[in-house]
Design an enzyme around this catalytic site. Structure first.
Site, PDB file in Angstrom:
ATOM      1  N   GLU A 158       0.842  -1.210   0.000  1.00 12.46           N
ATOM      2  CA  GLU A 158       0.000   0.000   0.000  1.00 12.46           C
ATOM      3  C   GLU A 158       0.871   1.252   0.000  1.00 12.46           C
ATOM      4  O   GLU A 158       0.558   2.247  -0.663  1.00 12.46           O
ATOM      5  CB  GLU A 158      -0.952   0.007   1.194  1.00 12.46           C
ATOM      6  CG  GLU A 158      -1.851  -1.232   1.316  1.00 12.46           C
ATOM      7  CD  GLU A 158      -2.499  -1.679   0.024  1.00 12.46           C
ATOM      8  OE1 GLU A 158      -2.770  -0.836  -0.850  1.00 12.46           O
ATOM      9  OE2 GLU A 158      -2.733  -2.899  -0.137  1.00 12.46           O
ATOM     10  N   TYR A 182      -1.230  -8.189 -11.645  1.00  6.81           N
ATOM     11  CA  TYR A 182      -0.315  -8.079 -10.500  1.00  6.81           C
ATOM     12  C   TYR A 182       0.997  -8.814 -10.778  1.00  6.81           C
ATOM     13  O   TYR A 182       2.057  -8.220 -10.858  1.00  6.81           O
ATOM     14  CB  TYR A 182      -0.952  -8.687  -9.242  1.00  6.81           C
ATOM     15  CG  TYR A 182      -1.985  -7.825  -8.572  1.00  6.81           C
ATOM     16  CD1 TYR A 182      -3.239  -7.621  -9.146  1.00  6.81           C
ATOM     17  CD2 TYR A 182      -1.736  -7.228  -7.341  1.00  6.81           C
ATOM     18  CE1 TYR A 182      -4.198  -6.852  -8.515  1.00  6.81           C
ATOM     19  CE2 TYR A 182      -2.694  -6.458  -6.702  1.00  6.81           C
ATOM     20  CZ  TYR A 182      -3.918  -6.271  -7.293  1.00  6.81           C
ATOM     21  OH  TYR A 182      -4.862  -5.502  -6.664  1.00  6.81           O
TER      22      TYR A 182
HETATM   23 ZN   LIG Z   1      -2.316  -2.782  -5.000  1.00  8.52          ZN
END
Ligand SMILES: [Zn+2]
Length: 604
Positions: free
Chosen positions: A301, A386
């Site tokens: 994050e 990702y």
């Molecule tokens: Zn992320």
């Protein structure tokens, strides 16, 4: 947000790749530049009563209408400083919500004011009863705007192509605290009034609000934790390395642009691992393992503060530019803070997840751009955006060498800071900054194969870690009949256990399962990742002693990454009665978006 195992997008078609198909906004004609928000939080009706004042910038002289995104909002009035404006809501679209059409006056107005109310079912908000919180004393509210749910609590141009600054005044019951993705003042008295300011322009999916029995503890000069009082000490200890992570990240990608970096640790029903709301990351409490073993999500994050929040995806098709660079960059932060072995382990586990999904999906869905233009943008959150994208960035580092690659990455982030870019803008940039600058290291064909090619490029060799050799040995020993108590597991960390559990064969005997469970106390594991991996093994093999613990787990935790695969395993293994019983009592505690997904899955 970190990846949370979603289903996959439909096949691509021919599209205008500069357009955001997930927004009704006519932002190429008129743009919202600033949001001034007033909200009254009403726990009794589970609604927000809102007033959004939007500042406008006109890109075309002759624009008669402003088109905004909304979902399940009741629009009470639309006015300028002088007069009321005509408006209507068009028919609702399942995925996009409703287009709010506002008639603009002939003389361009600089601001319009919209009074509205949210629905108790707003998809971007979760309302919790006191019983659903850790402290059981006060109710709780939190938002999740990404990808397209900001529109369910604020009418706006809900597209990452448009950045806005905002200020907000939030009214809550006395004794409760409100926090937002803005400058938060922990010293604000809990008198029911909170004022926020975000003077840096952000995409709307980063708008965030949480209200509850929230206490604050500083963990560094720029960082701290907001959470329920009973969780505060554990959270502050678990995330104590955040300030160090910030220093490391800055040394790689340039100054941190957002001032403070605080975190809110949400109740266990938070559907994701984390959400990169600027100045106030939202995190699941399942990261609190007691040994900092799962804090790479904090690094993830934080990494988004550069890759995602500074340089943003222009549309949800381009999500890989956020998540791929962030997954790579997380690994670099982990390497600096926790060492090379830990970073390598995480990289290998990412590669394993990617291979698992590659085996399950048709090749045309295995490109970096997620072709979700005609479907739910949530489906863009997959292993390719990702982990394949992260493998691509690792490969660039490998080709250029770390020193040269770091220069590229730094320049790339600074070049596109506070901008939203498409895949094609990145490709044009990379043709110059990579292919032309390093012609002997990477060709244009290789670049394009990584981005638009299906699966992984021919001849690609994935990462390995010597640290997993001992796990492979233990696996071999166990499968050849050695008792679990004789396996050499001393010094194993969470990632070794995850690797061990996911590498076990599909079919195990009851004796083997009981031996593993008795020896390693897997059913009782307090680590949410290990417990989930173990439950999957156990369900698949009908090892019923896990059922009470599994039921308690599914009622306590609502994180999609865990609950989706566990319900799927129960379904496949034929535990229909148990599944229905558990879901009937757990469902009310899940976030609305998770309820929708599980309802769909369990019906199908
Ligand atoms: Zn992320």
């Amino acid at each position: 947000m970190p990846l949370e195992n979603q289903q996959m997008p439909i096949a691509p078609a021919t599209w205008d790749l500069t357009r955001d198909y997930h927004s009704f906004a006519n932002s190429d004609q008129v743009q919202v530049t600033h949001l001034s928000l007033a909200l009254k939080v009403d726990f009794a009706t589970r609604t927000l009563l809102g007033e959004a004042t939007l500042s406008l910038r006109y890109l075309e002289p002759e624009v008669g209408e402003l088109w905004l995104d909304s979902r399940d909002l009741s629009i009470l009035s639309v006015t300028t400083d002088e007069a009321a404006l005509g408006f209507h809501l068009e028919a609702a679209d399942d995925i996009l919500g409703q287009k709010l059409v506002i008639q603009l006056p002939q003389a361009h107005c600089e601001r319009i004011n919209i009074r509205y109310q949210t629905s108790p079912e707003a998809e971007g908000l979760q309302w919790l009863t006191p019983e659903q919180t850790a402290g059981k004393a006060l109710p709780y509210l939190f938002s999740q705007s990404q990808p397209i749910n900001a529109r369910s609590w604020i009418p706006l141009q809900d597209t990452p192509k448009v950045r806005i600054t905002f200020d907000a005044h939030v009214k809550v019951p006395k004794g409760m605290r409100a926090v937002m993705s803005a400058m938060n003042d922990p010293d604000t008295p809990l008198e029911g009034q909170f004022q926020f300011e975000m003077e840096k322009p952000i995409p709307t999916h980063l708008l965030a609000l949480a209200v509850g029995d929230l206490a604050f503890q500083a963990i560094g000069p720029r960082s701290g934790v907001y959470t329920e009082p009973c969780m505060l000490a554990a959270a502050a200890t678990e995330f104590a390395d955040t300030e160090h992570m910030l220093d490391v990240a800055q040394s790689l990608l340039g100054p941190y642009a957002w001032g403070r970096y605080d975190m809110t640790i949400l109740p266990p029903s938070f559907p994701f691992g984390g959400m990169e709301n600027p100045r106030l990351a939202f995190l699941t409490p399942t990261l609190i393992a007691g040994d900092k073993s799962l804090v790479s999500t904090v690094a993830h994050e934080l990494a988004h503060s550069w890759t995602g929040n500074l340089v943003s995806n222009a549309t949800w098709r381009d999500l890989w530019l956020n998540e791929g660079f962030t997954t790579y960059f997380t690994n670099r932060i982990v390497e600096e803070v926790y060492g090379k072995e830990q970073a390598e382990l995480e990289w290998v586990i990412e590669f394993g997840r990617l291979q698992e999904e590659m085996a399950a999906l048709p090749p045309h869905r295995q490109t970096l751009p997620a072709n979700v233009q005609q479907t739910d943008p949530n489906l863009a959150f997959n292993r390719f955006t990702y982990d394949k994208a992260s493998m691509f960035v690792h490969e660039l580092e490998h080709r250029l060498g770390r020193a040269e690659f770091d220069k590229f990455l730094f320049t790339y982030v600074q070049h596109f800071a506070f901008k939203a870019i498409t895949t094609e803008v990145f490709v044009e940039y990379a043709k110059v900054a990579l292919v032309e600058a390093y012609p002997d290291k990477i060709s244009e064909a290789e670049l394009l194969e990584w981005i638009y090619g299906e699966g992984l490029p021919q001849g690609y060799v994935g990462p390995t870690s010597r640290s997993l050799d001992k796990v492979d040995c233990a696996l071999d020993d166990f499968l050849q009949g050695k008792a679990a108590s004789e396996l050499k597991v001393k010094g194993w960390r969470v990632h070794h256990w995850q690797y061990f559990l996911t590498q076990l064969p599909e079919v195990l005997s009851q004796v083997q399962l009981m031996d593993l469970d008795d020896t390693f106390k897997l059913t009782e594991s307090s680590n949410a990742e290990i417990a989930c991996d173990w439950f999957r093994v156990a369900i698949r093999n009908h090892y019923d002693p896990v059922l009470p613990a599994l039921s308690a787990y599914l009622q306590r935790i609502g994180r999609g990454k865990f609950v989706r695969p566990l319900y799927a395993e129960l379904q496949v293994a034929g535990y229909h009665t148990e599944l229905q019983q558990i879901y009937a009592s757990a469902r009310a505690g899940y976030h609305p978006s998770i309820q929708v997904q599980l309802d769909r899955m369990l019906k199908g």
